[in-house]
Design a protein around this motif. Sequence first.
Motif, PDB file in Angstrom:
ATOM      1  N   TRP A 150       0.819  -1.160  -0.499  1.00  0.00           N
ATOM      2  CA  TRP A 150       0.344  -0.289   0.302  1.00  0.00           C
ATOM      3  C   TRP A 150       0.541   1.211   0.236  1.00  0.00           C
ATOM      4  CZ3 TRP A 150      -4.672  -1.464   3.995  1.00  0.00           C
ATOM      5  CH2 TRP A 150      -5.653  -1.583   3.368  1.00  0.00           C
ATOM      6  N   PRO A 151       0.331   2.377  -0.510  1.00  0.00           N
ATOM      7  CA  PRO A 151       1.640   3.756  -0.852  1.00  0.00           C
ATOM      8  C   PRO A 151       1.110   4.260   0.767  1.00  0.00           C
ATOM      9  CG  PRO A 151      -0.850   3.631  -2.461  1.00  0.00           C
ATOM     10  CD  PRO A 151      -0.763   2.113  -1.216  1.00  0.00           C
ATOM     11  N   SER A 152       0.415   3.650   1.904  1.00  0.00           N
ATOM     12  CA  SER A 152       0.746   4.084   3.396  1.00  0.00           C
ATOM     13  C   SER A 152      -0.066   2.814   4.163  1.00  0.00           C
ATOM     14  CB  SER A 152      -0.124   5.521   3.140  1.00  0.00           C
ATOM     15  OG  SER A 152      -1.570   5.373   3.345  1.00  0.00           O
ATOM     16  N   PRO A 153       0.339   3.056   5.265  1.00  0.00           N
ATOM     17  CA  PRO A 153       0.026   1.773   5.806  1.00  0.00           C
ATOM     18  C   PRO A 153      -2.039   2.242   6.758  1.00  0.00           C
ATOM     19  CG  PRO A 153       1.838   3.464   7.126  1.00  0.00           C
ATOM     20  CD  PRO A 153       1.319   3.721   6.293  1.00  0.00           C
ATOM     21  N   ILE A 154      -2.139   3.223   6.585  1.00  0.00           N
ATOM     22  CA  ILE A 154      -3.371   4.039   6.327  1.00  0.00           C
ATOM     23  C   ILE A 154      -4.430   4.020   5.144  1.00  0.00           C
ATOM     24  CG2 ILE A 154      -5.549   4.829   7.776  1.00  0.00           C
ATOM     25  CD1 ILE A 154      -3.372   5.061   9.861  1.00  0.00           C
ATOM     26  N   VAL A 155      -5.678   3.213   4.949  1.00  0.00           N
ATOM     27  CA  VAL A 155      -6.295   3.646   3.461  1.00  0.00           C
ATOM     28  C   VAL A 155      -8.282   3.869   3.904  1.00  0.00           C
ATOM     29  CG1 VAL A 155      -7.447   2.702   2.060  1.00  0.00           C
ATOM     30  CG2 VAL A 155      -4.675   2.084   1.839  1.00  0.00           C
ATOM     31  N   THR A 156      -7.750   4.773   3.187  1.00  0.00           N
ATOM     32  CA  THR A 156      -9.230   5.123   4.062  1.00  0.00           C
ATOM     33  C   THR A 156     -10.491   5.115   2.326  1.00  0.00           C
ATOM     34  OG1 THR A 156      -8.798   6.950   4.921  1.00  0.00           O
ATOM     35  CG2 THR A 156     -11.292   7.550   4.535  1.00  0.00           C
ATOM     36  N   LEU A 157     -11.201   4.263   2.787  1.00  0.00           N
ATOM     37  CA  LEU A 157     -12.108   4.477   1.600  1.00  0.00           C
ATOM     38  C   LEU A 157     -13.671   4.452   1.480  1.00  0.00           C
ATOM     39  CD1 LEU A 157     -13.073   1.752  -0.891  1.00  0.00           C
ATOM     40  CD2 LEU A 157     -13.918   0.396   0.692  1.00  0.00           C
ATOM     41  N   GLN A 158     -13.777   5.288   0.778  1.00  0.00           N
ATOM     42  CA  GLN A 158     -15.167   6.126   0.774  1.00  0.00           C
ATOM     43  C   GLN A 158     -16.316   6.193  -0.309  1.00  0.00           C
ATOM     44  OE1 GLN A 158     -16.138   8.434  -1.955  1.00  0.00           O
ATOM     45  NE2 GLN A 158     -17.937   9.435  -0.507  1.00  0.00           N
ATOM     46  N   GLY A 159     -17.185   5.873  -0.290  1.00  0.00           N
ATOM     47  CA  GLY A 159     -18.452   5.491  -0.960  1.00  0.00           C
ATOM     48  C   GLY A 159     -19.679   5.432  -0.794  1.00  0.00           C
ATOM     49  N   VAL A 168      -6.309  -3.954  10.809  1.00  0.00           N
ATOM     50  CA  VAL A 168      -7.462  -3.708  11.554  1.00  0.00           C
ATOM     51  C   VAL A 168      -8.610  -2.545  10.026  1.00  0.00           C
ATOM     52  CG1 VAL A 168      -9.340  -2.686  12.948  1.00  0.00           C
ATOM     53  CG2 VAL A 168      -6.154  -3.443  13.981  1.00  0.00           C
ATOM     54  N   ALA A 169      -9.784  -2.996  10.306  1.00  0.00           N
ATOM     55  CA  ALA A 169     -11.268  -2.577   9.382  1.00  0.00           C
ATOM     56  C   ALA A 169     -11.849  -1.865  10.436  1.00  0.00           C
ATOM     57  CB  ALA A 169     -11.284  -3.863   8.361  1.00  0.00           C
ATOM     58  N   VAL A 170     -12.070  -0.629   9.668  1.00  0.00           N
ATOM     59  CA  VAL A 170     -12.982   0.204  11.214  1.00  0.00           C
ATOM     60  C   VAL A 170     -14.186   0.210   9.518  1.00  0.00           C
ATOM     61  CG1 VAL A 170     -13.371   1.978  12.069  1.00  0.00           C
ATOM     62  CG2 VAL A 170     -10.736   0.903  12.750  1.00  0.00           C
ATOM     63  N   GLU A 171     -15.736  -0.201  10.309  1.00  0.00           N
ATOM     64  CA  GLU A 171     -16.699   0.089   9.302  1.00  0.00           C
ATOM     65  C   GLU A 171     -17.135   1.266   9.421  1.00  0.00           C
ATOM     66  OE1 GLU A 171     -17.764  -3.405   6.225  1.00  0.00           O
ATOM     67  OE2 GLU A 171     -17.716  -3.606   8.365  1.00  0.00           O
ATOM     68  N   ASP A 172     -17.540   2.207   8.572  1.00  0.00           N
ATOM     69  CA  ASP A 172     -18.187   2.925   8.602  1.00  0.00           C
ATOM     70  C   ASP A 172     -18.233   4.392   9.344  1.00  0.00           C
ATOM     71  OD1 ASP A 172     -20.603   1.142   6.994  1.00  0.00           O
ATOM     72  OD2 ASP A 172     -21.497  -0.075   8.444  1.00  0.00           O
ATOM     73  N   LEU A 173     -17.286   5.026  10.166  1.00  0.00           N
ATOM     74  CA  LEU A 173     -16.876   5.933  10.421  1.00  0.00           C
ATOM     75  C   LEU A 173     -18.736   7.219  10.457  1.00  0.00           C
ATOM     76  CD1 LEU A 173     -13.399   6.378   9.457  1.00  0.00           C
ATOM     77  CD2 LEU A 173     -14.444   5.664  11.266  1.00  0.00           C
ATOM     78  N   HIS A 174     -19.210   6.925   9.494  1.00  0.00           N
ATOM     79  CA  HIS A 174     -19.949   8.178   9.464  1.00  0.00           C
ATOM     80  C   HIS A 174     -21.310   7.991   9.970  1.00  0.00           C
ATOM     81  CE1 HIS A 174     -21.131   4.589   6.677  1.00  0.00           C
ATOM     82  NE2 HIS A 174     -22.418   4.298   7.245  1.00  0.00           N
ATOM     83  N   LEU A 228      -7.929  -0.124   7.549  1.00  0.00           N
ATOM     84  CA  LEU A 228      -8.459  -0.310   6.764  1.00  0.00           C
ATOM     85  C   LEU A 228      -9.942   0.509   7.080  1.00  0.00           C
ATOM     86  CD1 LEU A 228      -9.694   0.281   3.253  1.00  0.00           C
ATOM     87  CD2 LEU A 228     -10.450  -2.323   3.752  1.00  0.00           C
ATOM     88  N   MET A 229     -10.155   2.036   6.441  1.00  0.00           N
ATOM     89  CA  MET A 229     -11.650   2.324   7.284  1.00  0.00           C
ATOM     90  C   MET A 229     -12.536   3.193   5.683  1.00  0.00           C
ATOM     91  SD  MET A 229      -9.765   5.029   8.925  1.00  0.00           S
ATOM     92  CE  MET A 229      -8.399   5.862   8.356  1.00  0.00           C
ATOM     93  N   THR A 230     -14.047   2.226   6.454  1.00  0.00           N
ATOM     94  CA  THR A 230     -14.577   2.722   5.438  1.00  0.00           C
ATOM     95  C   THR A 230     -15.640   4.321   5.713  1.00  0.00           C
ATOM     96  OG1 THR A 230     -16.462   1.629   6.191  1.00  0.00           O
ATOM     97  CG2 THR A 230     -14.691   0.176   4.879  1.00  0.00           C
ATOM     98  N   THR A 231     -16.042   4.697   5.016  1.00  0.00           N
ATOM     99  CA  THR A 231     -17.121   5.681   5.222  1.00  0.00           C
ATOM    100  C   THR A 231     -17.991   6.393   3.746  1.00  0.00           C
ATOM    101  OG1 THR A 231     -17.089   8.113   5.943  1.00  0.00           O
ATOM    102  CG2 THR A 231     -15.147   7.843   4.846  1.00  0.00           C
ATOM    103  N   ARG A 232     -19.401   6.642   4.227  1.00  0.00           N
ATOM    104  CA  ARG A 232     -20.269   7.657   3.369  1.00  0.00           C
ATOM    105  C   ARG A 232     -19.540   8.632   2.701  1.00  0.00           C
ATOM    106  NH1 ARG A 232     -25.670   5.499   5.540  1.00  0.00           N
ATOM    107  NH2 ARG A 232     -25.452   3.565   5.723  1.00  0.00           N
ATOM    108  N   GLU A 233     -18.941   9.565   3.781  1.00  0.00           N
ATOM    109  CA  GLU A 233     -18.130  10.688   3.374  1.00  0.00           C
ATOM    110  C   GLU A 233     -16.851  11.585   3.402  1.00  0.00           C
ATOM    111  OE1 GLU A 233     -20.556  12.703   6.950  1.00  0.00           O
ATOM    112  OE2 GLU A 233     -22.275  11.272   6.250  1.00  0.00           O
ATOM    113  N   TRP A 234     -15.991  11.770   2.581  1.00  0.00           N
ATOM    114  CA  TRP A 234     -14.794  12.333   2.695  1.00  0.00           C
ATOM    115  C   TRP A 234     -14.759  12.799   4.452  1.00  0.00           C
ATOM    116  CZ3 TRP A 234     -11.872  10.299  -0.290  1.00  0.00           C
ATOM    117  CH2 TRP A 234     -12.356   9.323  -1.497  1.00  0.00           C
ATOM    118  N   PRO A 235     -13.083  12.061   5.032  1.00  0.00           N
ATOM    119  CA  PRO A 235     -13.519  12.616   6.551  1.00  0.00           C
ATOM    120  C   PRO A 235     -12.465  13.960   6.468  1.00  0.00           C
ATOM    121  CG  PRO A 235     -11.978  10.734   5.712  1.00  0.00           C
ATOM    122  CD  PRO A 235     -12.365  10.949   4.318  1.00  0.00           C
ATOM    123  N   HIS A 236     -12.687  14.791   5.675  1.00  0.00           N
ATOM    124  CA  HIS A 236     -12.313  15.904   5.597  1.00  0.00           C
ATOM    125  C   HIS A 236     -13.643  17.209   5.943  1.00  0.00           C
ATOM    126  CE1 HIS A 236     -13.876  16.214   0.898  1.00  0.00           C
ATOM    127  NE2 HIS A 236     -14.191  17.389   1.248  1.00  0.00           N
TER     128      HIS A 236
END
Length: 226
Positions: free
Chosen positions: A44-53, A94-100, A123-131
Amino acid sequence: MTGSTGPQQLPLVLPHEEALGVDDYLVSTSNQAAFNLITNWPEWPSPIVTLQGPIGSGKTHLVSAWHELSGAQVVGGDELEFLDLTALAEAGPVAVEDLHDGFDEASLFHLFNAVRLSGGHMLMTTREWPHTFDLKTKDLASRFRAATPVQVEEPDDMLLRMVLTKHFSDRQVTVDTSVIDYLVIRIERSLDAARNVVDMLDRHALATGRKISRVMASKILESMGE
């Protein structure tokens, strides 16, 4: 000729469990980038990935695929404050789901640091971008900025067509391609909608003893809209 006065016999519908492995994931232009990143782990490009959709775009399936590849533990964002986060990070990916749906900022900040210190991946998932999150913890915002962002978009026609075909095939149901084409342009743009319409059509076909057709599909979509 007299008709039957007894109760109508309902068809036996066996539970249908959706396959969520890597090999079961269907790829199109709407999810190619996200799938490539997940399957390239641990490069991976970095150890932590944010997956948005958006909802129904297949984020849960990608998490399941990554779990299959990495053995990652999967937790909800709203569970973090109740967990031993250092132990969680040291145990592996670790996968952390549904930060939204909400999360405790101090706990997620702790987990970010614990993952980095352990040399692991998250890996973190969210419906909204963290910013767009209304964060009170300034350092947490910087941690999000350092993560690799990847987006899975709402399903395109190609993906919906493949998903509908697969769901019918998994149920050993044969339908004409015209039915698939009819559904693709009329259902909600989500994988959940594709799954639900196949389930309803299958049940209706079993209950009526009729073959799935465009007419039946039209009636089912009308009932779903109501």
